[in-house]
Write a protein that holds these residues in place. Structure first.
Motif, mmCIF file in Angstrom:
data_model
loop_
_atom_site.group_PDB
_atom_site.id
_atom_site.type_symbol
_atom_site.label_atom_id
_atom_site.label_comp_id
_atom_site.label_asym_id
_atom_site.label_seq_id
_atom_site.Cartn_x
_atom_site.Cartn_y
_atom_site.Cartn_z
ATOM 1 N N ALA A 29 0.850 -1.197 0.000
ATOM 2 C CA ALA A 29 0.000 0.000 0.000
ATOM 3 C C ALA A 29 0.879 1.238 0.000
ATOM 4 C CB ALA A 29 -0.906 -0.010 1.225
ATOM 5 N N GLN B 13 1.906 13.954 9.840
ATOM 6 C CA GLN B 13 1.782 12.568 10.279
ATOM 7 C C GLN B 13 0.338 12.175 10.575
ATOM 8 O OE1 GLN B 13 4.759 11.504 13.092
ATOM 9 N NE2 GLN B 13 4.507 9.388 12.523
ATOM 10 N N PRO C 77 4.706 3.601 17.253
ATOM 11 C CA PRO C 77 5.723 4.428 17.918
ATOM 12 C C PRO C 77 5.222 5.868 18.058
ATOM 13 C CG PRO C 77 6.627 3.284 16.001
ATOM 14 C CD PRO C 77 5.159 3.076 15.973
ATOM 15 N N ASP C 78 5.552 6.477 19.155
ATOM 16 C CA ASP C 78 5.251 7.885 19.411
ATOM 17 C C ASP C 78 5.654 8.742 18.204
ATOM 18 O OD1 ASP C 78 5.093 10.412 20.417
ATOM 19 O OD2 ASP C 78 6.675 10.165 21.909
ATOM 20 N N THR C 79 4.872 9.774 17.933
ATOM 21 C CA THR C 79 5.124 10.572 16.720
ATOM 22 C C THR C 79 6.467 11.309 16.743
ATOM 23 O OG1 THR C 79 3.937 12.451 17.672
ATOM 24 C CG2 THR C 79 2.687 11.015 16.213
ATOM 25 N N THR C 80 7.062 11.484 17.923
ATOM 26 C CA THR C 80 8.359 12.184 17.970
ATOM 27 C C THR C 80 9.536 11.237 17.723
ATOM 28 O OG1 THR C 80 8.496 11.846 20.333
ATOM 29 C CG2 THR C 80 7.523 13.918 19.624
ATOM 30 N N THR C 81 9.235 9.938 17.536
ATOM 31 C CA THR C 81 10.281 8.943 17.373
ATOM 32 C C THR C 81 11.213 9.272 16.215
ATOM 33 O OG1 THR C 81 8.768 7.258 18.166
ATOM 34 C CG2 THR C 81 10.702 6.474 16.960
ATOM 35 N N PRO D 143 -2.994 7.415 16.713
ATOM 36 C CA PRO D 143 -3.848 8.582 16.970
ATOM 37 C C PRO D 143 -5.257 8.478 16.360
ATOM 38 C CG PRO D 143 -1.651 9.306 16.388
ATOM 39 C CD PRO D 143 -1.659 7.807 16.247
ATOM 40 N N TYR D 144 -5.380 7.906 15.183
ATOM 41 C CA TYR D 144 -6.720 7.789 14.579
ATOM 42 C C TYR D 144 -7.628 6.889 15.412
ATOM 43 C CZ TYR D 144 -4.723 9.998 10.499
ATOM 44 O OH TYR D 144 -4.111 10.890 9.657
ATOM 45 N N LYS E 214 -8.119 5.501 10.026
ATOM 46 C CA LYS E 214 -7.919 5.657 8.579
ATOM 47 C C LYS E 214 -6.586 5.054 8.149
ATOM 48 C CE LYS E 214 -5.787 9.739 6.663
ATOM 49 N NZ LYS E 214 -5.835 11.044 6.076
ATOM 50 N N GLU E 215 -5.589 5.157 9.009
ATOM 51 C CA GLU E 215 -4.325 4.473 8.722
ATOM 52 C C GLU E 215 -3.483 4.428 9.982
ATOM 53 O OE1 GLU E 215 -2.467 6.664 5.457
ATOM 54 O OE2 GLU E 215 -0.802 7.231 6.699
ATOM 55 N N ILE F 279 0.017 5.098 11.799
ATOM 56 C CA ILE F 279 1.062 6.065 11.452
ATOM 57 C C ILE F 279 2.443 5.419 11.364
ATOM 58 C CG2 ILE F 279 -0.253 8.031 12.363
ATOM 59 C CD1 ILE F 279 1.780 7.997 14.733
ATOM 60 N N ASP F 280 2.530 4.094 11.580
ATOM 61 C CA ASP F 280 3.823 3.451 11.355
ATOM 62 C C ASP F 280 3.922 2.843 9.953
ATOM 63 O OD1 ASP F 280 2.031 1.474 12.082
ATOM 64 O OD2 ASP F 280 3.297 0.573 13.622
ATOM 65 N N TYR F 281 3.013 1.938 9.624
ATOM 66 C CA TYR F 281 3.154 1.303 8.308
ATOM 67 C C TYR F 281 2.279 1.944 7.233
ATOM 68 C CZ TYR F 281 6.560 -1.503 10.446
ATOM 69 O OH TYR F 281 7.708 -1.858 11.085
ATOM 70 N N ASN F 282 1.482 2.919 7.630
ATOM 71 C CA ASN F 282 0.746 3.757 6.658
ATOM 72 C C ASN F 282 0.026 2.953 5.571
ATOM 73 O OD1 ASN F 282 3.681 5.744 6.718
ATOM 74 N ND2 ASN F 282 1.840 6.199 7.861
ATOM 75 N N ASN F 283 -0.590 1.857 5.949
ATOM 76 C CA ASN F 283 -1.249 1.065 4.908
ATOM 77 C C ASN F 283 -2.664 1.567 4.614
ATOM 78 O OD1 ASN F 283 0.807 -0.836 4.329
ATOM 79 N ND2 ASN F 283 0.401 -1.788 6.300
ATOM 80 N N GLY F 284 -3.415 1.796 5.673
ATOM 81 C CA GLY F 284 -4.807 2.189 5.456
ATOM 82 C C GLY F 284 -5.608 1.070 4.822
#
Ligand code: FAD
Ligand code: AMP
Lengths: 324, 247
Positions: free
Chosen positions: A117, A252, B11-15, B37-38, B117-118, B120-125
């Motif tokens: 994806a 992000q 992982p935390d967004t600041t990683t 977060p979503y 919606k997705e 935030i690590d592997y962003n597949n959605g």
């Protein structure tokens, strides 16, 4: 055997990102020694479909059915499944957009196919079927090896070059026996922004942050965006404060974009913001603070007050356009 | 009406993302994990609101993950929810994750499955639509507003180039984004209650893995910013044309 690609059009005109997808499919098909079949849905004329041949499609399967006018993942999946069966598809390409993100995973689940994806590279066949994709919202890439017989890929828009060549595709009807269940979602209301380019597909983007102080100053950015023909984006606090609509929020936890040019105005460059935009080919940062972290992620920087710099930049773009 | 909320630890967004073993593994050393977060801000909160409004009778949370995911699951339970289910396996293969969730969902008849919606690590959605297909349900992606009444969901969601409002009878899978709810902060009572809420660990179903991540790469570093005087915007435009070739 074939490579299948779902193409999207807007009122009969195929979208640039779909031409990217056809071209991508053609690249894969060539490596696999097979052909490309595009699948088009709805009101689009033969000449437009034949024209996909110039981007590498050999054949277009066309399904018309009035109820498909509003996108619906279940019905579209049925169309793609029928096409995949008919063409013995080995690779199925779609876009990483709201259509592709709903159809492709359904299709993958049905076919028990491995999926990539948001691909940003062509499959590497020397090590299996390895495709590069975005991960950690643009902070890194992963290489995914798809091990199933059938492979499903969605592409990040604005990633692959489109070169128009020669050739014409043949067009065939694809008749599907739908049942009522396929259309059990009732569409109540549709509102589409007319004219403007959707942010995810825009090649040029002008983006504003908290440094613009308030929504009343946005006309300055709008002026620049209009002159450039760019789409508008914003940082998260800007959307959270309702200065701008949510769909303009990038980062992000917002949209991930890859325009050719990203102009960031009054945005500090927090890691969560950079994540969504650092795939941009060229980044221009305009900020009044020389220490703003965004400068170290930029190609070009301008130190100054946004409300003074932007009108000057807009004028310069005007002059440039007058001479080119 | 029973709701299943998919909770993905990320992982935390600041990683600062780093990799080990010759760039084949994501290095989790020193990384704090949070609820995607979503999932935290939107789908979970909306599910809780529906329960508080008496529309939903139960809210269950499901995570596909090993024991190290439990602190994140407890955090989600501190926001609310009646019980959590952890499917005891870990995978980067989105099909395998979706198949685990679908197999579990089948055992406990849910009317509504909510996911983000997705991740935030592997962003597949991809998980939501896959679960919908595996459960033979309708799927509405990218919801910004969800209302449920009389067994029908009314959902406003993002579509190509705009927005659409749909009505669809349950059961249904929905993926959530901004607008669906306002993020909540867990309170002391919630945190205390979460300690004693049931966290069921279930064995994974036998599902195939159809993809694997074989390596990672960091994006190339920018080579340094070229500063241009605010009084010389013609030069900037010229560089964008001749050097960057973007206009
Ligand atoms: C879990 C999580 C997820 C997040 N997701 C996102 C996301 O998706 N997207 C996102 O954007 N943020 C996200 N954030 C927020 C992020 O951390 C930052 O807070 C945010 O990006 C800051 O927005 P900003 O740059 O507009 O504002 P600020 O950080 O306040 O920066 C304003 C900038 O404007 C400059 N400035 C001020 N006045 C002027 C002027 N007159 N002219 C020129 N420059 C000026 C300042 O020097 C400063 O650099 C997230 C945070 C968390 C915790
Ligand atoms: N391991 C997991 N466990 C539970 N839910 C998950 C998991 N991975 C993804 N999801 C759900 O699916 C959504 C989309 O994730 P993804 O398809 O991985 O981008 C997330 O927001 C979660 O709701």
């Amino acid at each position: 055997m074939s490579v299948l690609v779902l193409v999207e059009h807007s009122q009969g005109v195929f979208k640039k990102k779909s031409l990217e997808a056809v071209q991508y499919a053609a690249h894969v098909a060539k490596e696999l020694g097979t052909s490309v079949t595009a699948v088009a849905v709805g009101n689009v004329d033969n000449a437009a479909m034949q024209g996909l041949g110039a981007y590498g499609a050999n054949k277009v399967l066309h399904t018309t059915e009035s109820r498909l006018e509003n996108f619906n993942s279940r019905a579209y999946t049925k169309v793609m499944l029928a096409a995949a069966q008919k063409e013995s598809a080995k690779v199925i390409v779609g876009l990483h957009d709201t259509v592709g993100k709903a159809v492709s995973p359904r299709l993958a689940a049905r076919l028990k196919a491995g999926m990539v994806a948001g691909a940003v590279g062509y499959p590497d066949l020397s090590k299996g079927f390895v495709v590069k994709k975005n991960v950690f919202s643009g902070k890194a890439f992963a290489f995914v090896n798809v091990t199933s017989d059938v492979k499903v890929i969605t592409l990040m828009p604005n990633t692959f070059q489109v070169v128009k060549g020669e050739g014409s595709a043949t067009v065939e009807n694809l008749d599907i026996a739908f049942d009522d269940k396929d259309f059990s979602i009732q569409v109540k209301e549709v509102s589409k922004a007319s004219g403007s380019v959707p942010l995810s597909e825009a090649e040029l983007v002008v983006s504003g942050g908290r440094g613009l102080k308030g929504p009343e100053n946005w006309h300055v950015l709008e002026g620049l965006a209009k002159e450039l023909g760019a789409a508008l984006a914003c940082s998260r606090p800007v959307a959270d404060s309702h200065w701008r609509p949510h769909h303009e929020h990038v980062g992000q936890t917002g949209g991930t974009i890859r325009p050719n040019l990203y102009i960031a105005v009054g945005i500090s460059g927090a890691i969560q913001h950079l994540a969504g935009v650092n795939g941009s080919k060229t980044i221009v940062v305009i900020n009044k603070d020389a220490e703003a972290p965004f400068f170290s992620a930029a190609n070009y920087g301008v130190l100054g007050d946004a409300l003074e710099v932007i009108p000057k930049l807009t004028e310069a773009v005007k002059r440039f356009k007058a001479n080119h | 009406m029973k709701i299943l909320v998919c909770i993905c630890p990320v992982p935390d967004t600041t990683t600062k993302v780093a990799f080990s073993d010759n760039n084949t593994h994501f290095n989790t050393q020193g990384v704090t994990f949070i609820i995607n977060p979503y999932d935290e801000w939107y789908s979970l909160v909306r599910a809780l609101e529906l329960k508080e409004a008496g529309v939903a009778t139960a809210v269950h949370l499901v995570t596909v993950g090993k024991a190290d995911a439990e602190p994140v699951i407890r955090k989600a339970l501190a926001l609310g929810g009646d019980e959590a289910i952890r499917i005891d396996t870990d995978s980067n293969d989105t099909y395998a994750v979706a198949a685990q969730i679908a197999e579990y969902a089948k055992t406990d008849g849910y009317d509504l499955v909510l996911c983000g919606k997705e991740s935030i690590d592997y962003n597949n959605g991809t998980v939501g639509a896959m679960v919908a297909e595996l459960l033979d349900m309708n799927y509405l992606g990218f919801a910004a507003k969800i209302d449920i009444a009389g067994g029908t969901a009314t959902v406003t969601r993002e579509i190509e180039g705009g927005e659409e409002t749909d009505a669809c009878s349950l059961p249904l899978v929905i993926s959530c984004q901004k607008g669906v709810a306002e993020a909540r902060i867990p309170n002391m009572r919630g945190i205390m209650a979460a300690r004693t809420k049931p966290l069921k660990v279930v064995a994974p179903a036998a599902v195939d893995t159809v993809s694997t991540i074989v390596g990672y790469e960091l994006p190339p570093a920018k080579t340094g910013v070229k500063m241009i005087s605010a009084d010389n915007m013609d030069e900037l435009v010229n560089l964008l044309h001749t050097e960057a070739k973007v206009i």
